[in-house]
Design a protein around this motif. Sequence first.
Motif, PDB file in Angstrom:
ATOM      1  N   ASN A  67       0.716  -1.231   0.103  1.00 25.06           N
ATOM      2  CA  ASN A  67       0.172  -0.001  -0.059  1.00 25.06           C
ATOM      3  C   ASN A  67       1.035   1.089   0.178  1.00 25.06           C
ATOM      4  O   ASN A  67       0.595   2.259   0.478  1.00 25.06           O
ATOM      5  CB  ASN A  67      -1.034  -0.128   1.204  1.00 25.06           C
ATOM      6  N   ALA A  68       1.956   1.078  -0.677  1.00 23.01           N
ATOM      7  CA  ALA A  68       2.929   2.306  -0.548  1.00 23.01           C
ATOM      8  C   ALA A  68       2.335   3.723  -1.156  1.00 23.01           C
ATOM      9  O   ALA A  68       2.760   4.567  -0.680  1.00 23.01           O
ATOM     10  CB  ALA A  68       4.282   1.767  -1.529  1.00 23.01           C
ATOM     11  N   ARG A  69       1.686   3.461  -2.418  1.00 24.90           N
ATOM     12  CA  ARG A  69       1.088   4.714  -2.881  1.00 24.90           C
ATOM     13  C   ARG A  69       0.248   5.221  -1.877  1.00 24.90           C
ATOM     14  O   ARG A  69       0.135   6.638  -1.830  1.00 24.90           O
ATOM     15  CB  ARG A  69       0.363   4.296  -4.124  1.00 24.90           C
ATOM     16  N   ARG A  70      -0.639   4.474  -1.253  1.00 24.07           N
ATOM     17  CA  ARG A  70      -1.779   5.186  -0.200  1.00 24.07           C
ATOM     18  C   ARG A  70      -0.771   5.703   0.909  1.00 24.07           C
ATOM     19  O   ARG A  70      -1.444   6.782   1.293  1.00 24.07           O
ATOM     20  CB  ARG A  70      -2.598   3.882   0.400  1.00 24.07           C
ATOM     21  N   VAL A  71       0.146   5.088   1.396  1.00 20.33           N
ATOM     22  CA  VAL A  71       1.023   5.470   2.411  1.00 20.33           C
ATOM     23  C   VAL A  71       1.652   6.968   2.049  1.00 20.33           C
ATOM     24  O   VAL A  71       1.830   7.959   2.920  1.00 20.33           O
ATOM     25  CB  VAL A  71       1.918   4.700   2.863  1.00 20.33           C
ATOM     26  N   ARG A  72       2.207   7.022   0.811  1.00 23.06           N
ATOM     27  CA  ARG A  72       2.829   8.398   0.483  1.00 23.06           C
ATOM     28  C   ARG A  72       1.861   9.401   0.301  1.00 23.06           C
ATOM     29  O   ARG A  72       2.132  10.517   0.569  1.00 23.06           O
ATOM     30  CB  ARG A  72       3.706   7.937  -0.891  1.00 23.06           C
ATOM     31  N   GLU A  73       0.660   8.992  -0.453  1.00 23.07           N
ATOM     32  CA  GLU A  73      -0.262  10.294  -0.834  1.00 23.07           C
ATOM     33  C   GLU A  73      -0.802  10.809   0.662  1.00 23.07           C
ATOM     34  O   GLU A  73      -0.927  12.080   1.048  1.00 23.07           O
ATOM     35  CB  GLU A  73      -1.324   9.817  -1.641  1.00 23.07           C
ATOM     36  N   GLY A  74      -1.119   9.701   1.551  1.00 23.22           N
ATOM     37  CA  GLY A  74      -1.791  10.135   2.801  1.00 23.22           C
ATOM     38  C   GLY A  74      -0.659  10.711   3.759  1.00 23.22           C
ATOM     39  O   GLY A  74      -0.952  11.684   4.498  1.00 23.22           O
ATOM     40  N   GLY A  75       0.454  10.365   3.533  1.00 22.30           N
ATOM     41  CA  GLY A  75       1.632  10.771   4.638  1.00 22.30           C
ATOM     42  C   GLY A  75       1.999  12.263   4.185  1.00 22.30           C
ATOM     43  O   GLY A  75       2.122  12.948   5.037  1.00 22.30           O
ATOM     44  N   ALA A  76       2.049  12.728   2.989  1.00 20.60           N
ATOM     45  CA  ALA A  76       2.204  14.006   2.670  1.00 20.60           C
ATOM     46  C   ALA A  76       1.185  14.916   3.142  1.00 20.60           C
ATOM     47  O   ALA A  76       1.236  15.916   3.923  1.00 20.60           O
ATOM     48  CB  ALA A  76       2.108  14.147   1.153  1.00 20.60           C
ATOM     49  N   THR A  77      -0.200  14.618   2.832  1.00 21.52           N
ATOM     50  CA  THR A  77      -1.299  15.404   3.536  1.00 21.52           C
ATOM     51  C   THR A  77      -1.285  15.397   5.038  1.00 21.52           C
ATOM     52  O   THR A  77      -1.317  16.521   5.656  1.00 21.52           O
ATOM     53  CB  THR A  77      -2.750  14.689   3.021  1.00 21.52           C
TER      54      THR A  77
END
Length: 260
Positions: free
Chosen positions: A84-94
């Motif tokens: 779920n790397a993409r979800r973590v990156r996108e959510g992490g930035a927010t």
Amino acid sequence: MRKSRVTRRAPAGDEVAMEILLLAGAGIAGGICNAIAGGGTFFTFPALIAVGIPPVVANATSALSIWPGHAVSLLGTRRVLAANARRVREGGATFAVGSLVGAALLIASGDRVFGAAIPWLILFATALFAGGPALRRHLARQRRTPPPAAILAMEFAAAVYGGYFGAGLGIILLALLTVTGIEPPSVANVLKNALATVATSVAILLFALTGTIDWGAAAIVFAGAAAGGVIGGRLAARVPANALRAIVVAVGLGLAWHYF
């Protein structure tokens, strides 16, 4: 680095032992709760205020003290995070940006404004804690996913709240992840811990740089929380999460009444 914002008076000799016991005990209770059902902030935050630490510093110190609970829980979850790397990156930035905004608002608001908001924040967090499981079940039955802009706005708002106060953040995160279709619950829990770690880490960094942490008190609560986490891990299979949640809700209501 700015001058420390910690201005509490030095305790007398007999008071030191009592404060250590209170902070360590609150850390243990918070660690046990976090390991089983969550809600550790309901114990650590009021204990820090009780020993004379100003509200803003108490909140920042509490955030530091319970930070490892989210971070350590990520150990051994590499596969889930990678999938779920993409979800973590996108959510992490927010969550990084939102938490930074929330932490900055906390520091800027000062003790007077934040102190007045404490009972409302605790009441809100208590409501989240009480209704969290039912809310997540309700959301899981919904088949409609909000548009990306709405999800981004909700995540940013949750991150701001996490940086400003943070109690109940995990419940909010689980609800958001459920809305976006993250299943099964075990995966949602891992992503929840990852995003909470990002939010808390950013907030703590700002608190540290601005001298908004009482490091001595944080060390005591941290030690207690670590011990409580170990105890809670062993009790998790024996203590019903719902029973502990009921205790935390009762404590939250009592705290809200007290601060009101």
